[in-house]
Design a protein around this motif. Structure first.
Motif, PDB file in Angstrom:
ATOM      1  N   SER A  82       0.381  -1.457   0.252  1.00  0.00           N
ATOM      2  CA  SER A  82       0.065   0.161  -0.110  1.00  0.00           C
ATOM      3  C   SER A  82       1.144   1.098   0.032  1.00  0.00           C
ATOM      4  O   SER A  82       2.082   1.357  -0.008  1.00  0.00           O
ATOM      5  CB  SER A  82      -0.667   0.205   0.665  1.00  0.00           C
ATOM      6  N   GLN A  83       0.075   2.438  -0.364  1.00  0.00           N
ATOM      7  CA  GLN A  83       1.250   3.359  -0.132  1.00  0.00           C
ATOM      8  C   GLN A  83       1.802   3.738   1.104  1.00  0.00           C
ATOM      9  O   GLN A  83       3.179   3.961   0.788  1.00  0.00           O
ATOM     10  CB  GLN A  83       0.231   4.801  -0.525  1.00  0.00           C
ATOM     11  N   GLU A  84       0.457   3.482   2.174  1.00  0.00           N
ATOM     12  CA  GLU A  84       0.629   4.067   3.167  1.00  0.00           C
ATOM     13  C   GLU A  84       2.190   2.977   3.511  1.00  0.00           C
ATOM     14  O   GLU A  84       3.163   3.755   4.531  1.00  0.00           O
ATOM     15  CB  GLU A  84      -0.267   4.213   4.321  1.00  0.00           C
ATOM     16  N   ALA A  85       2.258   1.572   3.434  1.00  0.00           N
ATOM     17  CA  ALA A  85       3.142   1.210   3.601  1.00  0.00           C
ATOM     18  C   ALA A  85       4.961   1.301   3.121  1.00  0.00           C
ATOM     19  O   ALA A  85       5.856   1.666   3.746  1.00  0.00           O
ATOM     20  CB  ALA A  85       2.992  -0.562   3.392  1.00  0.00           C
TER      21      ALA A  85
END
Length: 302
Positions: free
Chosen positions: A298-301
């Motif tokens: 994910s973009q957050e990860a």
């Protein structure tokens, strides 16, 4: 400025061209050109390897069609094909080194400059930056690629054991020496010796290594006779060798012998732009290993 075309060259010939068009907006600059000039040899080598494998497979298929009385020839050729294929696959090309940031492109450019020579190389970098991978890349792309590549970590090893590993020993040279043993320098004759953590050597071992670099000769433990060896030495360290010299822990003359050409590997924190590329590489690697479908991060990860 809307198109860049770079030749795809191998050592033998120009086999094609890499052409990139900018159809949207803006224009290419010098940085784009430098990137493609660095990328082109990698693509050329990959295509040349693929061609080599195709030719070997074609030759093997032709032999399979031969009559039964050629079974022996076929068996021998099959063995040679398998051997050559393994050699091609195990060669450390630049594509084994993941990264396209400017610091890594500079590393590639430095490697290209000395791959075809026998110059002694020092690879500097923190633990985990890939110093041995760079050493293998230099060896397996150079003129010594068909000869052995051997490596030795010089840290935390008693002098007698390290000397035996590097230079060999004669039977009875020390307790436990029950037979003659070849050292890595002799084993790697014609090839490359990679010495990791070279700054950890004792003063006595530094003197022995200096003699090898100066005279191209080793003397196994317990032997009165020297042996000439032809090896390329690539060493690595995670320390500042100039500081080690200033503080008296490393011989100055050995330092100059080892650092004829220096390649400094950047830590990941200095090339954060490579993190997405590295992440994708390891996801694909472990996706294949675990036989699971992994879409990505994910973009957050990330």
């Amino acid at each position: 400025e809307s198109m860049i075309a770079v030749p795809l060259k191998t050592k033998e010939a120009t086999i094609g061209v890499l052409e990139v068009l900018n159809k949207i907006n803006g224009a290419f600059d010098e940085k784009d050109l430098n990137f493609l000039v660095t990328l082109a040899p990698i693509i050329a080598m990959a295509l040349d390897n693929a061609r080599m494998c195709t030719e070997l497979n074609s030759a093997f298929r032709e032999l399979q069609l031969a009559s039964k009385d050629k079974d022996e020839v076929i068996a021998k050729t099959k063995s040679e094909v398998a051997y050559l294929r393994r050699e091609v696959e195990r060669h450390y090309r630049f594509e084994k080194i993941i990264g396209n940031s400017e610091p890594m492109l500079e590393v590639f450019r430095l490697c290209e400059r000395i791959i075809d020579s026998d110059i002694t190389v020092l690879v500097e970098g923190e633990t985990g930056t890939g110093k041995e991978l760079i050493a293998r890349t230099i060896h397996f792309n150079g003129p010594r690629k068909d000869r052995p590549f051997v490596s030795q970590n010089c840290g935390g090893i008693p002098d007698t054991l390290l000397a035996s590993e590097l230079f060999g020993h004669k039977k009875g040279a020390f307790t436990g020496a029950v037979r003659d043993k070849k050292g890595l320098f002799e084993t790697a004759h014609g090839g490359t010796v990679f010495l990791d953590e070279v700054a950890e050597m004792s003063p006595a071992m530094q003197t022995s290594l200096l003699r090898v670099l100066q005279e191209g000769e080793i003397k196994p433990l317990g032997s009165d006779l020297g042996k000439k060896v032809d090896v390329r030495v690539i060493s690595a360290t995670n320390k500042n060798l100039e500081k080690e010299v200033q503080e008296g822990r490393l011989r100055e003359d050995l330092f100059y012998r080892l650092s004829v050409f220096t390649i400094k590997l950047p830590p990941l924190r200095q090339r954060v732009g490579d993190i997405p590329v590295l992440t994708n590489h390891f996801i694909r690697k472990f996706e294949k290993k675990t036989k699971k479908s992994i879409k990505g991060l994910s973009q957050e990860a990330l």
